[in-house]
Design a protein around this motif. Structure first.
Motif, mmCIF file in Angstrom:
data_model
loop_
_atom_site.group_PDB
_atom_site.id
_atom_site.type_symbol
_atom_site.label_atom_id
_atom_site.label_comp_id
_atom_site.label_asym_id
_atom_site.label_seq_id
_atom_site.Cartn_x
_atom_site.Cartn_y
_atom_site.Cartn_z
ATOM 1 N N GLY A 228 45.956 64.103 59.897
ATOM 2 C CA GLY A 228 45.796 65.531 59.646
ATOM 3 C C GLY A 228 45.226 65.873 58.287
ATOM 4 N N ARG B 209 44.003 63.110 64.183
ATOM 5 C CA ARG B 209 44.959 63.988 64.855
ATOM 6 C C ARG B 209 45.707 64.827 63.837
ATOM 7 N N GLU B 210 46.629 65.654 64.332
ATOM 8 C CA GLU B 210 47.415 66.503 63.439
ATOM 9 C C GLU B 210 48.405 65.659 62.643
ATOM 10 N N ASN B 211 48.935 66.251 61.584
ATOM 11 C CA ASN B 211 49.863 65.548 60.708
ATOM 12 C C ASN B 211 51.197 65.298 61.397
ATOM 13 N N ARG B 212 51.613 64.022 61.393
ATOM 14 C CA ARG B 212 52.909 63.626 61.964
ATOM 15 C C ARG B 212 53.727 62.808 60.997
#
Length: 195
Positions: free
Chosen positions: A47, A71-74
């Motif tokens: 992200g 992808r989004e921050n996880r």
């Protein structure tokens, strides 16, 4: 490559990245310039929003060994575990976005793991920038066990480990910022040997 079948690499390198535009290209290039070449470089862009993604897209378009996931921050632990799931190699090496690796790193570590039969190993690290301090780590399994009583016996981004161990244990999100220590303790708890 045989026909249309792509043989799995011997080594998978996992590089989680988050907002590292000032460092990440140097890190990636140091991996791509390794003397050992039978590896895939799995980069998880967690992200980023500072321009890192554009750098990674450019680098991945120039080298087929790069597997890029954006992808989004996880968070770090989720990124590491995702990279482990994606890994196809017999061994997994860690790398961080603000580190560089010497060109012989993979050659030396793979040879060492084959020669000793150990499950994992790490290296000394040298700081760069304002300090050129060298940090050394335990050099025998017994020293690793003793060091683990006080601190991590490995510099996490310098480690290489059998993929089967990573896939069995993975990383836990129990201790924020200490996922590497937790993983190493779990390795030793099941009888893994390393230095």
């Amino acid at each position: 490559m045989i026909g249309n079948l792509r043989l799995p690499p011997v080594l998978s390198v996992i590089l989680p990245v988050y907002n590292a535009k000032h460092f990440v290209e140097h890190a990636v290039v140091s991996i791509l310039q390794q003397s050992y070449s039978n590896f895939e470089l799995i980069i998880i862009d967690d992200g980023s929003f500072d321009g890192t993604t554009d750098i990674l897209k450019r680098l991945s378009s120039q080298n087929a060994r790069i597997v890029l996931l954006i992808r989004e921050n996880r968070g770090l632990v989720a990124s590491l575990n995702e990279g482990i799931r994606m890994a196809r190699g017999e061994f997994i090496a860690r790398m961080d976005a603000d580190d560089v690796a010497l060109t012989q790193r993979f050659t030396d570590q793979i040879a060492y793991l084959h020669r000793t039969g150990y499950d994992l190993c790490g290296t000394a690290i040298q700081c760069f920038g304002k300090s050129e301090l060298v940090w050394r780590y335990p050099s025998t399994p017994a020293e690793v066990e003793v060091q683990l009583l006080f601190d991590s016996p490995y510099a996490h981004p310098s480690t290489m480990c059998k993929a089967s161990l990573y896939k069995t244990l993975g990383y836990r999100n129990v201790f924020a910022g200490a996922e590497d220590y937790d993983f190493m303790a779990a390795c030793l708890a099941i009888g893994s040997k390393g230095r």
